[in-house]
Write an enzyme that holds these catalytic residues in place. Structure first.
Site, mmCIF file in Angstrom:
data_model
loop_
_atom_site.group_PDB
_atom_site.id
_atom_site.type_symbol
_atom_site.label_atom_id
_atom_site.label_comp_id
_atom_site.label_asym_id
_atom_site.label_seq_id
_atom_site.Cartn_x
_atom_site.Cartn_y
_atom_site.Cartn_z
ATOM 1 C CG HIS A 124 -11.138 -0.121 -1.412
ATOM 2 N ND1 HIS A 124 -10.294 0.817 -2.234
ATOM 3 C CD2 HIS A 124 -10.499 -0.106 -0.313
ATOM 4 C CE1 HIS A 124 -9.171 1.141 -1.400
ATOM 5 N NE2 HIS A 124 -9.305 0.868 -0.312
ATOM 6 C CB SER B 123 -0.914 -0.058 1.388
ATOM 7 O OG SER B 123 -1.296 1.352 1.352
ATOM 8 C CB THR C 192 -6.054 1.994 -5.583
ATOM 9 O OG1 THR C 192 -5.228 0.757 -5.359
ATOM 10 C CG2 THR C 192 -7.279 1.663 -4.861
ATOM 11 C CE LYS D 170 -7.236 -3.370 -4.442
ATOM 12 N NZ LYS D 170 -7.724 -2.300 -3.661
ATOM 13 C CE1 TYR E 249 -6.087 4.427 -2.828
ATOM 14 C CE2 TYR E 249 -4.636 4.144 -0.954
ATOM 15 C CZ TYR E 249 -5.716 3.771 -1.525
ATOM 16 O OH TYR E 249 -6.705 3.178 -1.191
#
Ligand SMILES: Cc1cc2nc3c(=O)[nH]c(=O)nc-3n(C[C@H](O)[C@H](O)[C@H](O)COP(=O)(O)O)c2cc1C
Length: 337
Positions: free
Chosen positions: A234, A108, A156, A210, A130
């Site tokens: 998610h 992440s 994402t 994603k 992100y």
């Protein structure tokens, strides 16, 4: 539960016993009335497996490869944030576990301060991206991930605004913050054109998009240069009443799977679930919460145990369904219950 945890549900129960309630709820919970969260798991119940006999499948080969990464079995760890909340070794322990298991981990974006530490595990790592308001900081992080040897970018796209999570409100839960560990403000005005910007930052890395549920979005992703798609809601954490990921999968497969690999995540809890997702056309699945429960209970060993449960379950399912290889997990194996 008595004895050592075996199923994902066992690990979840054991994790509940060791985690502070607010942290447990942050991980376990979903958006709004949590209907999508529940639907993700329930969607697997609507499929039955129709096994083929006498296919030399007693000792199946679970290996596969996606975008140049080798997978000992078609499962990866989904990106989930702030792993040190559940265990002091956090992402480093998870990375060591996936290295031992021979599968990839999506790390992440929230692990700002540990990009290189996690890479020291020598695991196959994909960087989850992100895009923040601060583009330079975003670009810097991508270049650190490239330098550290991450093999793909997982962009994402399903967080234009953080989901409304009542458990967190009720618990007055706040995301962990620290000078290096807090995520910066997300860019709220993203569009498909931003894929080209990402490509410019890392021309050599495959890009997975994603958080796709609709076929028009899947098509747009491919048209804008995505190398793979992850069908995902998610983990039911963003918008309640979205469809289960598994229910969104077949349409997306129909439209783009001949051009790019399609992965899925959400609600995968045992090896038969993996088999069903692959029969519906997924190239691989990602798992989030199950690994969180393993990490919380027993660090690296716990993550390995949970992943081992999924792998062994898949081996058994392939054997009994008549699938000597991953390529033999075909659409005719499953039917609506
Ligand atoms: C605690 C938690 C944190 C998450 N953080 C992220 C994140 O930082 N980036 C991201 O792309 N997805 C994040 N996700 C979503 C997961 O990548 C994944 O889509 C989801 O967990 C899959 O569903 P499962 O938990 O049922 O396996 C998070 C999920 C959880 C449970």
């Amino acid at each position: 539960m008595s004895g050592a945890p075996i199923t994902v549900e066992d690990w979840k129960g054991a994790a509940r016993a060791v985690l502070p309630p607010g942290v447990f709820d942050y991980i376990a919970g979903g958006a709004g009335g949590e209907r999508t969260l529940v639907a993700n798991e329930a969607a697997f119940d609507r499929w039955t497996v129709w096994p083929s006999m006498l296919r030399r499948s007693g000792n199946p080969d679970t290996s596969t490869s996606i975008l140049g990464s080798e997978l000992a079995f078609p499962v990866g760890v989904a990106p989930w944030a702030f792993q040190r909340q559940v265990h002091p070794d956090g992402e480093v322990a998870t990375a060591r576990a996936v290295e031992a298991m021979g599968i990839p981990m999506c790390v992440s974006s929230t692990v700002l301060d540990r990009v290189e530490d996690v890479a020291a595990s020598r695991a196959t790592l994909w960087w989850q991206l992100y895009i923040w308001r601060d583009r330079r900081a975003t670009a810097d992080l991508i270049s650190r991930a490239r330098a550290a040897g991450y093999r793909a970018l997982v962009w994402t796209v399903d967080v234009p605004a953080l989901g409304v999570r009542h458990r967190d409100t009720r618990n007055a839960y706040t995301l962990p913050v620290g000078p290096a560990g807090s995520p910066q403000e997300f860019e709220p005005d993203l569009s498909w054109d931003d894929l080209a910007w990402i490509r410019d930052q890392a021309p050599e890395l495959p890009i997975l998009v994603k958080g796709i549920l609709r076929v028009d979005d899947a098509r747009l992703a491919v048209e804008h240069g995505a190398d793979a798609i992850v069908v995902s809601n998610h983990g039911g954490r963003q918008l309640d009443r979205e469809p289960a990921s598994l229910d969104a999968l077949p349409e997306v497969i129909d439209v783009v799977a001949d051009r790019v690999p399609v992965l899925m995540d959400g609600g995968v809890r045992d090896g038969v679930d993996v088999l069903i997702a692959l029969a519906l056309g997924a190239a691989a699945v990602l798992v989030g919460r199950p690994t969180a429960w393993g990490l919380a209970v027993d660090g690296q060993a716990g993550v390995e145990a949970v992943l081992g449960f999924l792998r062994d379950g898949l081996v058994n399912a392939m054997a009994n369904a008549g699938c000597p290889t991953v390529a033999d997990i075909t659409r005719d194996l499953v039917r609506r219950a």
